[in-house]
Structure formats: C-alpha cells, structure tokens
Design an enzyme around this catalytic site. Structure first.
Site, PDB file in Angstrom:
ATOM      1  N   SER A 133       0.770  -1.078   0.003  1.00 22.17           N
ATOM      2  CA  SER A 133       0.142   0.029   0.054  1.00 22.17           C
ATOM      3  C   SER A 133       0.825   1.161  -0.122  1.00 22.17           C
ATOM      4  O   SER A 133       0.234   2.247  -0.274  1.00 22.17           O
ATOM      5  CB  SER A 133      -1.085  -0.019   1.218  1.00 22.17           C
ATOM      6  OG  SER A 133      -1.833  -1.046   1.260  1.00 22.17           O
ATOM      7  N   THR A 159      -2.908 -10.029 -10.226  1.00 18.74           N
ATOM      8  CA  THR A 159      -4.231 -10.759 -10.619  1.00 18.74           C
ATOM      9  C   THR A 159      -4.270 -10.494 -12.180  1.00 18.74           C
ATOM     10  O   THR A 159      -3.948  -9.585 -12.840  1.00 18.74           O
ATOM     11  CB  THR A 159      -5.654 -10.173 -10.172  1.00 18.74           C
ATOM     12  OG1 THR A 159      -5.346 -10.328  -8.725  1.00 18.74           O
ATOM     13  CG2 THR A 159      -6.793 -11.025 -10.465  1.00 18.74           C
ATOM     14  N   GLN A 242     -13.789   2.999  -6.458  1.00 14.82           N
ATOM     15  CA  GLN A 242     -14.624   2.152  -7.268  1.00 14.82           C
ATOM     16  C   GLN A 242     -13.841   0.820  -7.177  1.00 14.82           C
ATOM     17  O   GLN A 242     -14.386  -0.371  -7.132  1.00 14.82           O
ATOM     18  CB  GLN A 242     -14.327   2.494  -8.776  1.00 14.82           C
ATOM     19  CG  GLN A 242     -15.117   1.623  -9.654  1.00 14.82           C
ATOM     20  CD  GLN A 242     -15.838   1.815 -10.821  1.00 14.82           C
ATOM     21  OE1 GLN A 242     -16.284   2.856 -11.141  1.00 14.82           O
ATOM     22  NE2 GLN A 242     -14.836   1.198 -11.742  1.00 14.82           N
ATOM     23  N   GLU A 243     -12.696   0.430  -6.949  1.00 18.27           N
ATOM     24  CA  GLU A 243     -11.965  -0.742  -6.851  1.00 18.27           C
ATOM     25  C   GLU A 243     -12.470  -1.218  -5.397  1.00 18.27           C
ATOM     26  O   GLU A 243     -12.805  -2.626  -5.154  1.00 18.27           O
ATOM     27  CB  GLU A 243     -10.299  -0.612  -6.726  1.00 18.27           C
ATOM     28  CG  GLU A 243      -9.753  -2.087  -6.421  1.00 18.27           C
ATOM     29  CD  GLU A 243      -8.280  -1.903  -6.526  1.00 18.27           C
ATOM     30  OE1 GLU A 243      -7.376  -3.000  -6.037  1.00 18.27           O
ATOM     31  OE2 GLU A 243      -7.599  -0.781  -6.807  1.00 18.27           O
ATOM     32  N   LEU A 338     -21.255 -24.270  11.503  1.00 16.92           N
ATOM     33  CA  LEU A 338     -22.519 -24.791  11.763  1.00 16.92           C
ATOM     34  C   LEU A 338     -22.709 -26.082  10.946  1.00 16.92           C
ATOM     35  O   LEU A 338     -23.432 -27.034  11.122  1.00 16.92           O
ATOM     36  CB  LEU A 338     -23.740 -23.848  11.346  1.00 16.92           C
ATOM     37  CG  LEU A 338     -23.871 -22.630  12.208  1.00 16.92           C
ATOM     38  CD1 LEU A 338     -24.760 -21.478  11.447  1.00 16.92           C
ATOM     39  CD2 LEU A 338     -24.885 -23.148  13.391  1.00 16.92           C
TER      40      LEU A 338
END
Length: 380
Positions: A133, A159, A242-243, A338
């Site tokens: 970052s 990615t 937006q990301e 669960l």
C-alpha cells in the site's frame, strides 16, 4: 427487505450473465482450479455477450453505458456461482477507468476494442515484494531515453498476471518526489525483457492466475504513458474508491450465498431428532448473520447509488471495503462451524468459501489501512 437498486434492464442483464455462467463457467471451474488458470476462450465468449467494457463508449466496441450497477450485477452472479477464477471484475472495475479516462485517442483506438472483445486481457501491477500500500517505496523505475522508457523492477501478487496482454505498471519516474513521482505505463505482452514469473500457489482463489512480473530493461514507447509523467499517484487515489466498492460488492454477495446455503443445511440437518437450526444458539447465530448481511447490503447498495452520482468518497469506500470483508470472514467462519465436520470437507461449498474469502481483507488495501484512511478523514 426488497432491493430497489436495480431496474428491469439490470435484471435482464443479470439473466444474460447467469446463463453465461451456467454454460461457460460452472461446468469447467473445478478443472480450472486444478489448472490454476482460466482459458482465454472464456474471455472472448464474454466479449461476444457484452460482458466486458460495459462503460466503454460504443465507438470503441463497448456498451456505452456508465452505470456501475451493471458491474455489480456481473460481480454478484460470478461470486454466487463460486467462480473465483474469472478475473472480469478486475478488468471492468479496476482497469477500465484508467483506459477510458486517461488514454488518449490513439491509445483508446489501439486498446479498447480488444479490451471489450476479450482478446486483450488486462491487469494492473502496483504491489512489489517490498511495497504494497506504500507507493512511496515503489522500486520499479522507468527512465526516459528518447522515445522510450526503460523499465526495471518487479511486481508480485498480480491478478490476471499470466493471461494479461496489457499491464498498467506503476513505475517511479522521479525518485525525489516520492509517491508523487510515480507514473502509469502500459506494458504489452511480447515486449523484450518483460517476463512472467510463477503462477503463484495460493490457499484459495486457485483458478485465478496470480503472478510475479519481471522487467529487465524493457523499452516501453512513450506513447504507452497514461496521461502525464508523475501523475500516477493522483490517478491511483481517484480510482481506488471504485476498486474498493467492487470488493465490497463481491464480499456481500459471497457472504449472502454461503449464508443461504447454510440456512438450508440447518433446516435439513438434524441432531437429537431436531433440525440443528432450531437450537437456540444456532438460531441466534443465523439471526445475527441475517441482520448484519441486511445492514451491509443496504449500505453497499447506497454506496453504488452515490458512486453513480459521482459522490462516493475515499472514506466511504474504505468503510464499505473493511466492514463487508470482515463480515464475510465472520459469516463464512460461523457457517463452517454450523456445518460441523462436513464444513471441513473440501467438497462442501462452505469449505471452499472459507479459503477463498481470506484474502478479501488483504487485497485492495488491508483492513488496517482502511481504518487509517477513515481515521484521517475524521481528523485524528
């Protein structure tokens, strides 16, 4: 509570996406997880149906409609199908704004038609082995030599890194300016010195190609620079809301899907001659998850509306990103509990969701970074 976000046009688009997923993705995704990559043919099939570049002007082959609700519909349907390997959302939600908003006319005509047809797969390369970052510590450099930049450095966790034909690379063009000395260069497949490293092995999202990228004296034409030199930091900051909203959309959709699956399981699975969902502890867990998911869905839908109006702030997007991804983690963990022993079996969707969800609080900015951003906007 009924959703009021979408119109009939959006639901028609949803039907198209759902049919595409059922035909071209679901039957093959297990194999793609073994392969560690999605075949390129899936991208071109998506392009034929208008699932790529929905907000790109029609003159470049896109849908011509700037409406993030279509992006959200596509993301929701892919996530609900458990199709973790299909990188369309990064292509549409993260890369498209750079090409649509920053590319000049020549660049748009060169790249956008292939972007929309699926023939040009895209990625963005920001993270480095020593810098996530923190853009001040970007080490990949681009030195101007005549009509080219000479690029040297490496990126990781990218990615679409193996499949990508166009990679927007964050480079340092003026070391003395720190983060404000960064630029955005488009590096293309086949440029000498541009090499892919490993297709990285991950604990989840196994069908998604995530790669290391290496740049060794790569000569990139100056005509591949997006906007002006040293303008990269500003553009990255403008694009991040937006990301992060895109990640929030996926987080809520994934959590809702696994909750629905678990609710049915709790109604059908019995213990001591009773459905396990009827035990107070389990019923309370289900009630808590249903409530938190409703709250998250309401907030994210509102964020989408505000974003379409041009008003989504960096802090709003950070709130959406950290809250929904942390919620996704909690929901998936509770749902696995669960399921009991069956939740630990890989053939159950909840087990796969457990692995796939873990990265959500990391990429796009960690939860800790999101809280830092919000704190700064609060003036503390």
């Amino acid at each position: 509570m009924d959703r009021v976000l979408y119109t009939a046009d959006h639901e028609s688009f949803r039907a198209t996406v759902r049919a595409f997923v059922e035909r071209h993705i679901t039957p093959f995704h297990k194999q793609w997880e073994s392969d560690g990559i999605v075949p390129r043919e899936v991208w071109t099939e998506a392009g034929k149906l208008g699932l790529l570049g929905m907000d790109v002007p029609e003159e470049y082959g896109g849908g011509g409609v700037v409406d993030f609700r279509y992006n959200a519909v596509l993301s929701e349907e892919i996530v609900r199908a458990g199709a973790s390997g299909v990188g369309f959302t990064l292509h549409n939600d993260v890369v498209a704004p750079y090409l649509r908003g920053l590319a000049d006319e020549e660049q748009k005509r060169r790249w956008l038609p292939g972007f929309c047809s699926g023939e040009l797969i895209t990625a963005i390369a920001m993270t480095e082995p020593g810098a996530g970052s923190d853009l001040q510590n970007v080490r990949t450099t681009a030195v101007r030599e005549g009509d080219h930049y000479v690029v040297n450095g490496s990126k990781t966790f990218i990615t679409n890194g193996i499949n990508a034909d166009l990679v927007i690379v964050v480079v340092k063009t003026d070391a003395e300016k720190g983060a404000h000395g960064t630029s955005l260069l488009v590096v293309e497949r086949g440029m000498p010195g541009f090499e892919r490293g490993r297709n990285l092995e991950k604990i989840g999202l196994k069908a998604q190609d995530t790669a290391e990228l290496f740049f060794d004296d790569v000569r990139v034409p100056v005509t591949n620079l997006l906007d002006e030199e040293n303008s990269g930091f500003v553009h990255l900051m403008n694009a991040l809301p937006q990301e992060r909203l895109s990640i929030a959309v996926a987080a809520v959709a994934a959590a809702e899907k696994i909750f629905e699956t678990t609710l049915e399981y709790c109604k059908e699975r019995t213990a001591f001659n009773r459905p396990i969902g009827s035990f107070q502890a389990n019923r309370f867990s289900l009630a808590e998850m249903a409530t938190e998911l409703q709250i998250a869905r309401t907030f994210v839908d509102r964020c989408i509306t505000v974003h379409n109006e041009g008003g989504l702030t960096v802090a709003d997007a950070a709130m959406a990103k950290w809250w929904t991804t942390e919620l996704q983690k909690r929901v998936v963990d509770t749902c696995l509990q669960l399921h009991g022993g069956y939740g630990f079996m890989s053939e159950y969707p909840v087990a796969q969701a457990y692995l796939d969800s873990r990265v959500q609080t990391i990429y796009g900015g960690t939860t800790e970074i999101m809280k830092e951003i919000i704190g700064r906007f609060l003036g503390v």
